[in-house]
Design an enzyme around this catalytic site. Structure first.
Site, PDB file in Angstrom:
ATOM      1  N   GLU A 450       5.897  -0.467   9.526  1.00 59.53           N
ATOM      2  CA  GLU A 450       4.964  -0.839  10.611  1.00 59.53           C
ATOM      3  C   GLU A 450       4.092   0.345  11.013  1.00 59.53           C
ATOM      4  OE1 GLU A 450       4.172  -3.614  11.256  1.00 59.53           O
ATOM      5  OE2 GLU A 450       5.903  -4.562  10.314  1.00 59.53           O
TER       6      GLU A 450
HETATM    7  C1  LIG Z   1      12.363  -1.347   3.673  1.00 64.17           C
HETATM    8  C2  LIG Z   1      10.875  -1.465   3.781  1.00 64.17           C
HETATM    9  C3  LIG Z   1      10.311  -2.643   4.246  1.00 64.17           C
HETATM   10  C4  LIG Z   1       8.925  -2.775   4.312  1.00 64.17           C
HETATM   11  N1  LIG Z   1       8.368  -3.974   4.677  1.00 64.17           N
HETATM   12  C5  LIG Z   1       7.026  -4.159   4.550  1.00 64.17           C
HETATM   13  C6  LIG Z   1       6.438  -5.451   4.707  1.00 64.17           C
HETATM   14  O1  LIG Z   1       7.119  -6.434   5.022  1.00 64.17           O
HETATM   15  N2  LIG Z   1       5.106  -5.580   4.481  1.00 64.17           N
HETATM   16  C7  LIG Z   1       4.320  -4.528   4.134  1.00 64.17           C
HETATM   17  O2  LIG Z   1       3.118  -4.721   3.946  1.00 64.17           O
HETATM   18  N3  LIG Z   1       4.831  -3.288   3.991  1.00 64.17           N
HETATM   19  C8  LIG Z   1       6.172  -3.084   4.178  1.00 64.17           C
HETATM   20  N4  LIG Z   1       6.707  -1.838   3.992  1.00 64.17           N
HETATM   21  C9  LIG Z   1       5.837  -0.726   3.681  1.00 64.17           C
HETATM   22  C10 LIG Z   1       5.712   0.267   4.818  1.00 64.17           C
HETATM   23  O3  LIG Z   1       4.959  -0.263   5.861  1.00 64.17           O
HETATM   24  C11 LIG Z   1       5.148   1.566   4.224  1.00 64.17           C
HETATM   25  O4  LIG Z   1       6.190   2.155   3.474  1.00 64.17           O
HETATM   26  C12 LIG Z   1       4.620   2.506   5.270  1.00 64.17           C
HETATM   27  O5  LIG Z   1       3.482   1.981   5.893  1.00 64.17           O
HETATM   28  C13 LIG Z   1       4.265   3.874   4.688  1.00 64.17           C
HETATM   29  O6  LIG Z   1       3.494   3.767   3.513  1.00 64.17           O
HETATM   30  P1  LIG Z   1       3.970   4.527   2.189  1.00 64.17           P
HETATM   31  O7  LIG Z   1       5.400   4.202   1.971  1.00 64.17           O
HETATM   32  O8  LIG Z   1       3.025   4.214   1.120  1.00 64.17           O
HETATM   33  O9  LIG Z   1       3.916   6.040   2.562  1.00 64.17           O
HETATM   34  P2  LIG Z   1       2.608   6.956   2.513  1.00 64.17           P
HETATM   35  O10 LIG Z   1       1.462   6.249   3.137  1.00 64.17           O
HETATM   36  O11 LIG Z   1       2.454   7.487   1.127  1.00 64.17           O
HETATM   37  O12 LIG Z   1       3.051   8.135   3.474  1.00 64.17           O
HETATM   38  C14 LIG Z   1       3.891   9.210   3.048  1.00 64.17           C
HETATM   39  C15 LIG Z   1       3.871  10.280   4.145  1.00 64.17           C
HETATM   40  O13 LIG Z   1       2.534  10.754   4.312  1.00 64.17           O
HETATM   41  C16 LIG Z   1       2.098  10.572   5.640  1.00 64.17           C
HETATM   42  N5  LIG Z   1       0.695  10.176   5.632  1.00 64.17           N
HETATM   43  C17 LIG Z   1       0.102   9.211   4.907  1.00 64.17           C
HETATM   44  N6  LIG Z   1      -1.195   9.138   5.202  1.00 64.17           N
HETATM   45  C18 LIG Z   1      -1.448  10.081   6.119  1.00 64.17           C
HETATM   46  C19 LIG Z   1      -2.597  10.496   6.846  1.00 64.17           C
HETATM   47  N7  LIG Z   1      -3.778   9.911   6.675  1.00 64.17           N
HETATM   48  N8  LIG Z   1      -2.474  11.521   7.734  1.00 64.17           N
HETATM   49  C20 LIG Z   1      -1.281  12.113   7.917  1.00 64.17           C
HETATM   50  N9  LIG Z   1      -0.160  11.760   7.288  1.00 64.17           N
HETATM   51  C21 LIG Z   1      -0.237  10.754   6.403  1.00 64.17           C
HETATM   52  C22 LIG Z   1       2.989   9.487   6.223  1.00 64.17           C
HETATM   53  O14 LIG Z   1       3.084   9.570   7.642  1.00 64.17           O
HETATM   54  C23 LIG Z   1       4.300   9.767   5.513  1.00 64.17           C
HETATM   55  O15 LIG Z   1       5.021  10.762   6.181  1.00 64.17           O
HETATM   56  C24 LIG Z   1       8.105  -1.677   3.955  1.00 64.17           C
HETATM   57  C25 LIG Z   1       8.678  -0.485   3.524  1.00 64.17           C
HETATM   58  C26 LIG Z   1      10.038  -0.374   3.400  1.00 64.17           C
HETATM   59  C27 LIG Z   1      10.616   0.904   2.872  1.00 64.17           C
END
Ligand SMILES: Cc1cc2nc3c(=O)[nH]c(=O)nc-3n(C[C@H](O)[C@H](O)[C@H](O)COP(=O)(O)OP(=O)(O)OC[C@H]3O[C@@H](n4cnc5c(N)ncnc54)[C@H](O)[C@@H]3O)c2cc1C
Length: 614
Positions: A450
């Protein structure tokens, strides 16, 4: 110990205090649109929810964690007992209490809904996610869908016949939602052909419901890049005929499911849409490029729901640790700790264990009061709508401002407090025999999905502080200032109230500093560098305030109770929560303001290569 045993614990007395005594549920109950609601009904629903949670959902928490979900021939099998529990949940009608009246539910106030969710989520976080996402998706269709979509989809979802998901994330589009590349091509009949891959989709497949309605963010051919060009589509697992009956299987496949650290009973799926060029979706509503505002409706609710997940798990961790600490005997009182002839005592008698327990108690109560404060602002905004524009704007503004605090502070603290609960248990807490190790694993995800907690912090400092010309933030600080003025001479709490005043000054100072940094190009990086720290400061300020507010109210109640009244201990407990938090956490707010003034930019100054040299 058998895994099919309920370990969930809730403190209903505390929940009743927050909802009915501190935040005035009765001020809105009975007023449109909450006519028909009263304290007695709300209490009996919470009692019944707790009974259901302990008997049906709680026993499946650990077994669901151990068994996890499986992908068999392209379909997800949920853990043993989930299907039956889903049926029983629908029969009990617990989730329908919060469904809007126009969809056949009871339209409960949000304050009550928040506590129902705390109980269901705490008893079995993974299982509760299937209904949580279904509700979120149904609400979006209920608000933005066409009349036909409301009738065909939302009705079936609110009655648990069908489930819902939210599909934003793609391999290259996580926090950067606008990088989504899933495509939607308009067909002559007005439907869209969807092609693309989504990952991490909670409830992306399951065997609980006869259909799953995926809400998919995709880009219509020719739409602009970024979030502005995204539209939202209803993409059912099984196509739906106009009369609502099920048609053939849509071209949506489960590519895989994830093997995770926690919430193992919740299937997290990678979905591919349109591998065979035949995935049909329909636009939510009638206008393209509205995907983000529509999805934000769901995400705002989901962010609060995640904060509630954090509260729920932390609360049960605390209550389990408390029970264990009363039972486990080890060592003697510290005054004789080298004397083997002295009796062994339960570990709750050791000062440091008491410190950990009070730290958990204070945080859990404070976070719950923050959640219910937000929820009651929402209820008050609904009641005042159309009658008092200024009041409505004030309450809506506070909901907006507090949402990132609830999501991020509750989730960060949840993981930390679950760790503290393990510490209370000692070695036993590290074992699967006790529930706290699962709570710790389950709770880690709350700070990530989220929108990661940094995304929440940037939402706070980049959007919410300045929203409505800064008036929401000013109103928040004004409310605290008034509280400080009124109570700073209080004999028991005056000193801590003064500390609250100092914390409030510190938060304002850093907020002004943020504004200055954002307007000075060479210092602009300090904003994201300090954003998480600022969110923590503001959350601690809010929680410290609400704990003190609750404690002062508890003193008034205590003054009316006879010696020996069973409620005396409860109210006395509120005193210690507030004093502990005020003396041990509020001073950190000032300390953090001092850190901000140092303007340390070393994380952006350090060259990449200097992070590691081998
Ligand atoms: C168990 C689980 C359930 C989930 N359920 C859903 C779901 O139902 N629907 C859905 O759509 N998604 C879902 N997600 C996805 C989840 O919302 C994302 O994992 C989350 O938004 C982070 O994206 P990412 O994993 O690609 O991490 P990234 O975006 O790659 O982030 C990695 C790190 O970099 C930081 N970061 C990234 N961009 C920036 C920035 N611009 N500035 C500063 N820091 C930054 C982040 O804060 C984090 O610490 C789920 C994930 C999991 C693990």
């Amino acid at each position: 110990m058998s895994s099919a045993v309920n370990r969930y614990k809730a403190d209903l007395r505390e929940m009743f205090f927050v909802l009915f005594e501190q935040f005035g549920f009765n001020d809105i109950a009975g007023k449109a649109p909450y006519d028909g609601w009263d304290e007695e009904t709300a209490k009996s629903i919470l009692n019944e929810t707790y009974r259901f949670a302990r008997e049906v959902m709680g026993p499946l928490n650990s077994s669901g964690d151990r068994e996890g979900c499986r992908l068999v021939d392209g379909s997800v099998i949920t853990p043993k007992g989930f299907k039956d529990a889903w049926k029983k949940l629908a029969e009990a009608g617990i989730k329908q209490v919060s469904v809007p009246k126009e969809f056949g539910g009871q339209g409960a106030p949000f304050g009550l809904h928040a506590l129902i969710e705390e109980i269901t989520s705490g008893s079995n976080t993974a299982f509760n996610m299937y209904s949580g996402l279904t509700w979120g998706a149904a609400e979006v269709i209920g608000e933005f869908g066409t009349e036909a979509q409301k009738k065909v989809f939302a009705d079936k979802m609110f009655t648990q016949h069908w489930a819902g998901t939210m599909c934003l994330t793609e391999p290259q589009a996580g926090s950067d939602v606008g990088a989504a590349t899933t495509k939607a091509a308009k067909q002559p009949d007005g439907t869209y052909k969807i092609t693309g891959a989504k990952i991490f989709i909670s409830g992306g497949d399951q065997d609980l419901t006869e259909n799953i309605i995926h809400l998919v963010l995709a880009r219509v051919d020719g739409a602009p890049p970024g979030t502005k060009g995204l539209s939202l589509f209803i993409v059912p697992k099984f196509r739906v005929k106009p009369d609502g009956s099920l048609g053939e299987r849509n071209d949506v496949d489960v590519a895989s499911i994830e093997h995770k650290m926690g919430i193992n009973g919740s299937a997290t799926a990678a979905l591919s849409f349109g591998d065979n060029g035949n995935c049909i979706g329909e636009l939510v509503g009638a206008v393209e490029h509205q995907g983000m505002p529509q999805m934000f409706r769901m995400m705002n609710g989901a962010r609060i729901a995640v904060g509630i997940q954090g509260l729920a798990v932390a609360s049960s961790s605390y209550l389990n640790a408390l029970e264990y600490a009363k039972d486990r005997k080890q060592g003697s009182n510290f005054k004789f700790w080298r004397d083997p002839t002295k009796p062994r005592v339960p570990i709750i008698e050791h000062a440091d264990v008491r410190r950990m327990l009070l730290e958990m108690k204070a945080h859990v109560e404070g976070i719950r009061s923050l959640v219910i404060k937000l929820a009651m602002h929402r209820d008050r905004s609904v009641v005042s709508q159309g009658k008092d524009d200024a009041q409505t704007a004030y309450h809506v503004g506070q909901v907006d401002l507090l949402t990132p605090l609830v999501k991020a502070y509750a989730s960060d603290e949840s993981y930390r407090l679950c760790g503290l609960a393990i510490q209370v248990y000692g070695g036993a807490g590290f074992l699967k025999d006790w529930p706290v190790e699962q709570y710790a694993r389950d709770s880690k995800i709350f700070s990530i999905y989220e929108g990661t907690n940094h995304i929440q912090a940037m939402d706070l400092v980049g959007r919410k502080l300045g929203q409505s010309g800064g008036s929401n933030f000013s109103a928040f600080i004004n409310d605290i200032t008034q509280f400080v003025e009124k109570n700073k001479a209080d004999a028991a709490y005056g000193k801590v109230v003064e500390q609250l005043g100092a914390a409030s000054e510190a938060v304002m100072q850093v907020a002004m500093g943020m504004l200055g940094w954002s307007q000075t190009p060479e210092k602009a990086a300090l904003v994201p560098l300090m954003a998480n720290r600022f969110l923590r400061m503001m959350s601690e300020l809010a929680v410290g305030w609400l704990l003190l507010d609750g404690a002062i109210l508890a003193e008034q109640k205590l003054a009316t109770l006879a010696e020996g009244d069973v409620d005396r201990s409860f109210y006395e407990g509120k005193r210690y929560s507030a004093l502990w938090y005020g003396r041990n956490v509020l001073p950190e707010v000032e300390l953090n303001a001092k850190v901000c003034v140092l303007e340390d930019a070393s994380p952006v100054e350090i060259p990449d290569a200097a992070f590691a040299t081998s």
